[in-house]
Design an enzyme around this catalytic site. Structure first.
Site, PDB file in Angstrom:
ATOM      1  N   TYR A   1       0.848  -1.210   0.000  1.00 19.74           N
ATOM      2  CA  TYR A   1       0.000   0.000   0.000  1.00 19.74           C
ATOM      3  C   TYR A   1       0.877   1.250   0.000  1.00 19.74           C
ATOM      4  O   TYR A   1       0.651   2.180  -0.773  1.00 19.74           O
ATOM      5  CB  TYR A   1      -0.900  -0.026   1.237  1.00 19.74           C
ATOM      6  CG  TYR A   1      -1.741   1.212   1.431  1.00 19.74           C
ATOM      7  CD1 TYR A   1      -2.931   1.386   0.732  1.00 19.74           C
ATOM      8  CD2 TYR A   1      -1.355   2.224   2.329  1.00 19.74           C
ATOM      9  CE1 TYR A   1      -3.714   2.519   0.906  1.00 19.74           C
ATOM     10  CE2 TYR A   1      -2.132   3.353   2.518  1.00 19.74           C
ATOM     11  CZ  TYR A   1      -3.313   3.500   1.808  1.00 19.74           C
ATOM     12  OH  TYR A   1      -4.084   4.622   1.981  1.00 19.74           O
TER      13      TYR A   1
ATOM     14  N   LYS B   1       1.154   4.268  -2.884  1.00 17.69           N
ATOM     15  CA  LYS B   1       0.910   5.702  -2.669  1.00 17.69           C
ATOM     16  C   LYS B   1       2.137   6.529  -3.050  1.00 17.69           C
ATOM     17  O   LYS B   1       2.006   7.665  -3.522  1.00 17.69           O
ATOM     18  CB  LYS B   1       0.497   5.956  -1.215  1.00 17.69           C
ATOM     19  CG  LYS B   1      -0.847   5.343  -0.857  1.00 17.69           C
ATOM     20  CD  LYS B   1      -1.965   5.872  -1.746  1.00 17.69           C
ATOM     21  CE  LYS B   1      -3.337   5.376  -1.348  1.00 17.69           C
ATOM     22  NZ  LYS B   1      -4.407   5.882  -2.231  1.00 17.69           N
TER      23      LYS B   1
HETATM   24  P1  NAD Z   1     -13.432   3.617   1.637  1.00 16.35           P
HETATM   25  O1  NAD Z   1     -13.180   2.142   1.674  1.00 16.35           O
HETATM   26  O2  NAD Z   1     -14.375   4.237   2.605  1.00 16.35           O
HETATM   27  O3  NAD Z   1     -13.873   4.045   0.141  1.00 16.35           O
HETATM   28  C1  NAD Z   1     -13.228   3.575  -0.994  1.00 16.35           C
HETATM   29  C2  NAD Z   1     -14.209   3.558  -2.163  1.00 16.35           C
HETATM   30  O4  NAD Z   1     -13.508   3.078  -3.328  1.00 16.35           O
HETATM   31  C3  NAD Z   1     -15.400   2.606  -1.949  1.00 16.35           C
HETATM   32  O5  NAD Z   1     -16.612   3.287  -2.241  1.00 16.35           O
HETATM   33  C4  NAD Z   1     -15.144   1.471  -2.937  1.00 16.35           C
HETATM   34  O6  NAD Z   1     -16.329   0.884  -3.475  1.00 16.35           O
HETATM   35  C5  NAD Z   1     -14.356   2.195  -4.022  1.00 16.35           C
HETATM   36  N1  NAD Z   1     -13.573   1.271  -4.844  1.00 16.35           N
HETATM   37  C6  NAD Z   1     -12.756   0.263  -4.423  1.00 16.35           C
HETATM   38  N2  NAD Z   1     -12.264  -0.406  -5.480  1.00 16.35           N
HETATM   39  C7  NAD Z   1     -12.754   0.205  -6.588  1.00 16.35           C
HETATM   40  C8  NAD Z   1     -12.607  -0.033  -7.990  1.00 16.35           C
HETATM   41  N3  NAD Z   1     -11.850  -1.040  -8.463  1.00 16.35           N
HETATM   42  N4  NAD Z   1     -13.249   0.786  -8.857  1.00 16.35           N
HETATM   43  C9  NAD Z   1     -14.028   1.794  -8.394  1.00 16.35           C
HETATM   44  N5  NAD Z   1     -14.216   2.064  -7.086  1.00 16.35           N
HETATM   45  C10 NAD Z   1     -13.589   1.263  -6.198  1.00 16.35           C
HETATM   46  O7  NAD Z   1     -11.971   4.251   1.757  1.00 16.35           O
HETATM   47  P2  NAD Z   1     -11.458   5.716   2.218  1.00 16.35           P
HETATM   48  O8  NAD Z   1     -10.853   5.576   3.565  1.00 16.35           O
HETATM   49  O9  NAD Z   1     -12.470   6.773   1.960  1.00 16.35           O
HETATM   50  O10 NAD Z   1     -10.224   5.864   1.207  1.00 16.35           O
HETATM   51  C11 NAD Z   1     -10.278   6.665   0.039  1.00 16.35           C
HETATM   52  C12 NAD Z   1      -8.858   6.932  -0.402  1.00 16.35           C
HETATM   53  O11 NAD Z   1      -8.141   7.583   0.646  1.00 16.35           O
HETATM   54  C13 NAD Z   1      -8.055   5.674  -0.735  1.00 16.35           C
HETATM   55  O12 NAD Z   1      -7.244   5.916  -1.870  1.00 16.35           O
HETATM   56  C14 NAD Z   1      -7.199   5.479   0.503  1.00 16.35           C
HETATM   57  O13 NAD Z   1      -6.024   4.766   0.231  1.00 16.35           O
HETATM   58  C15 NAD Z   1      -6.923   6.913   0.894  1.00 16.35           C
HETATM   59  N6  NAD Z   1      -6.512   7.139   2.286  1.00 16.35           N
HETATM   60  C16 NAD Z   1      -7.329   6.790   3.323  1.00 16.35           C
HETATM   61  C17 NAD Z   1      -6.907   7.040   4.637  1.00 16.35           C
HETATM   62  C18 NAD Z   1      -7.761   6.689   5.818  1.00 16.35           C
HETATM   63  O14 NAD Z   1      -7.281   6.808   6.954  1.00 16.35           O
HETATM   64  N7  NAD Z   1      -9.005   6.276   5.638  1.00 16.35           N
HETATM   65  C19 NAD Z   1      -5.675   7.643   4.860  1.00 16.35           C
HETATM   66  C20 NAD Z   1      -4.863   7.996   3.779  1.00 16.35           C
HETATM   67  C21 NAD Z   1      -5.311   7.747   2.491  1.00 16.35           C
END
Ligand code: NAD
Length: 232
Positions: free
Chosen positions: A143, A147
């Site tokens: 992961y 990123k």
């Molecule tokens: P989440 O799991 O709540 O939402 C992710 C969304 O992506 C979901 O709606 C899912 O259906 C969709 N998705 C997954 N695979 C897919 C695909 N192949 N095609 C289309 N849609 C797809 O996650 P989140 O926490 O909101 O994360 C969103 C972004 O933020 C991600 O890139 C994650 O790596 C990043 N991020 C999250 C955090 C955290 O603490 N939550 C921190 C840093 C970065």
């Protein structure tokens, strides 16, 4: 001013959903490209089924939006997954899936939207990276690498598409989303909060604000950069 046309991947949940809400509140027409429809309605955003790993499908969705609305002004590659396990136990198929969503997914959206933005002469390509891109963090090696790749893409694409198209990433620290709740127990969340100078996880809306700024004219001279939003 004509309304901004904004495309966000993964906006059926978490950060993407909050970002869709922020842009619709600001008067934009927002398309949510996600595998699944949102469980709770996302304020006014239009859901279109899309798997970001599928180059042809992403190109087709962007083509439809451009035919309907004439252009895409802002494209946010936000869909992403993480899988928590030790490096030595990572399975090839899981790694491929993770990289396909987190890296190929960004390339697919940025190519499809970037092509029409470049031809139109303007546009903004954004993505959700992570503080894990630059700091070591155990049990998330693939992961973290994905990123870091997003940040590298951001810097390189910025140089190729300037001055017509800008790129930028938002790098959140810990955000309270379904992704986070799935992988962390309450005790783990308390431990993490104690290490964050601001004393808590971010709310998804606080990440959405950073995207809203980067997409705006206020950020017109910012490209190839990441904005870290991690509470210190
Ligand atoms: P989440 O799991 O709540 O939402 C992710 C969304 O992506 C979901 O709606 C899912 O259906 C969709 N998705 C997954 N695979 C897919 C695909 N192949 N095609 C289309 N849609 C797809 O996650 P989140 O926490 O909101 O994360 C969103 C972004 O933020 C991600 O890139 C994650 O790596 C990043 N991020 C999250 C955090 C955290 O603490 N939550 C921190 C840093 C970065």
């Amino acid at each position: 001013m004509t309304e901004q046309i904004v495309v966000i991947t993964g906006a059926s949940s978490g950060i993407g959903q909050a970002t869709a809400d922020r842009f619709t509140a600001g008067g934009a027409r927002v398309y949510n490209l996600d595998l699944t429809a949102p469980a709770a309605p996302t304020a006014g955003a239009i859901w279109r089924h899309c798997d970001v790993t599928d180059h042809e499908q992403v190109a087709a969705r962007i083509g439809e939006i451009v035919r309907e609305d004439g252009r895409v002004d802002v494209a946010i590659a936000n869909a992403g997954i993480s899988i928590r396990r030790p490096f030595l136990e990572m399975k090839p198929a899981e790694i491929d899936t993770l990289l396909a969503i987190n890296v190929r997914g960004v390339i697919n959206l940025w190519q499809a939207a970037g092509r029409q933005m470049y031809e139109a002469g303007s546009g903004v390509l954004l993505a959700t990276a992570s503080t894990n891109a630059t700091a070591g963090y155990p049990w998330y090696a693939d992961y973290n690498a994905s990123k870091a790749a997003v940040l590298a893409l951001c810097r390189s694409v910025a140089l190729e598409l300037a001055p017509r198209v800008r790129t930028a990433c938002v790098s959140p620290g810990y955000v309270m989303t379904p992704m986070q709740r799935l992988e962390y127990t309450d005790e783990m969340i308390d431990e993490v909060n104690a290490k964050i100078p601001s004393g808590r996880h971010a709310e998804p809306a606080e990440i959405a604000s950073a995207f809203y700024f980067l997409a705006s004219a206020e950020a017109a001279f910012i490209t190839g950069q990441q904005l870290v939003v991690d509470g210190g």
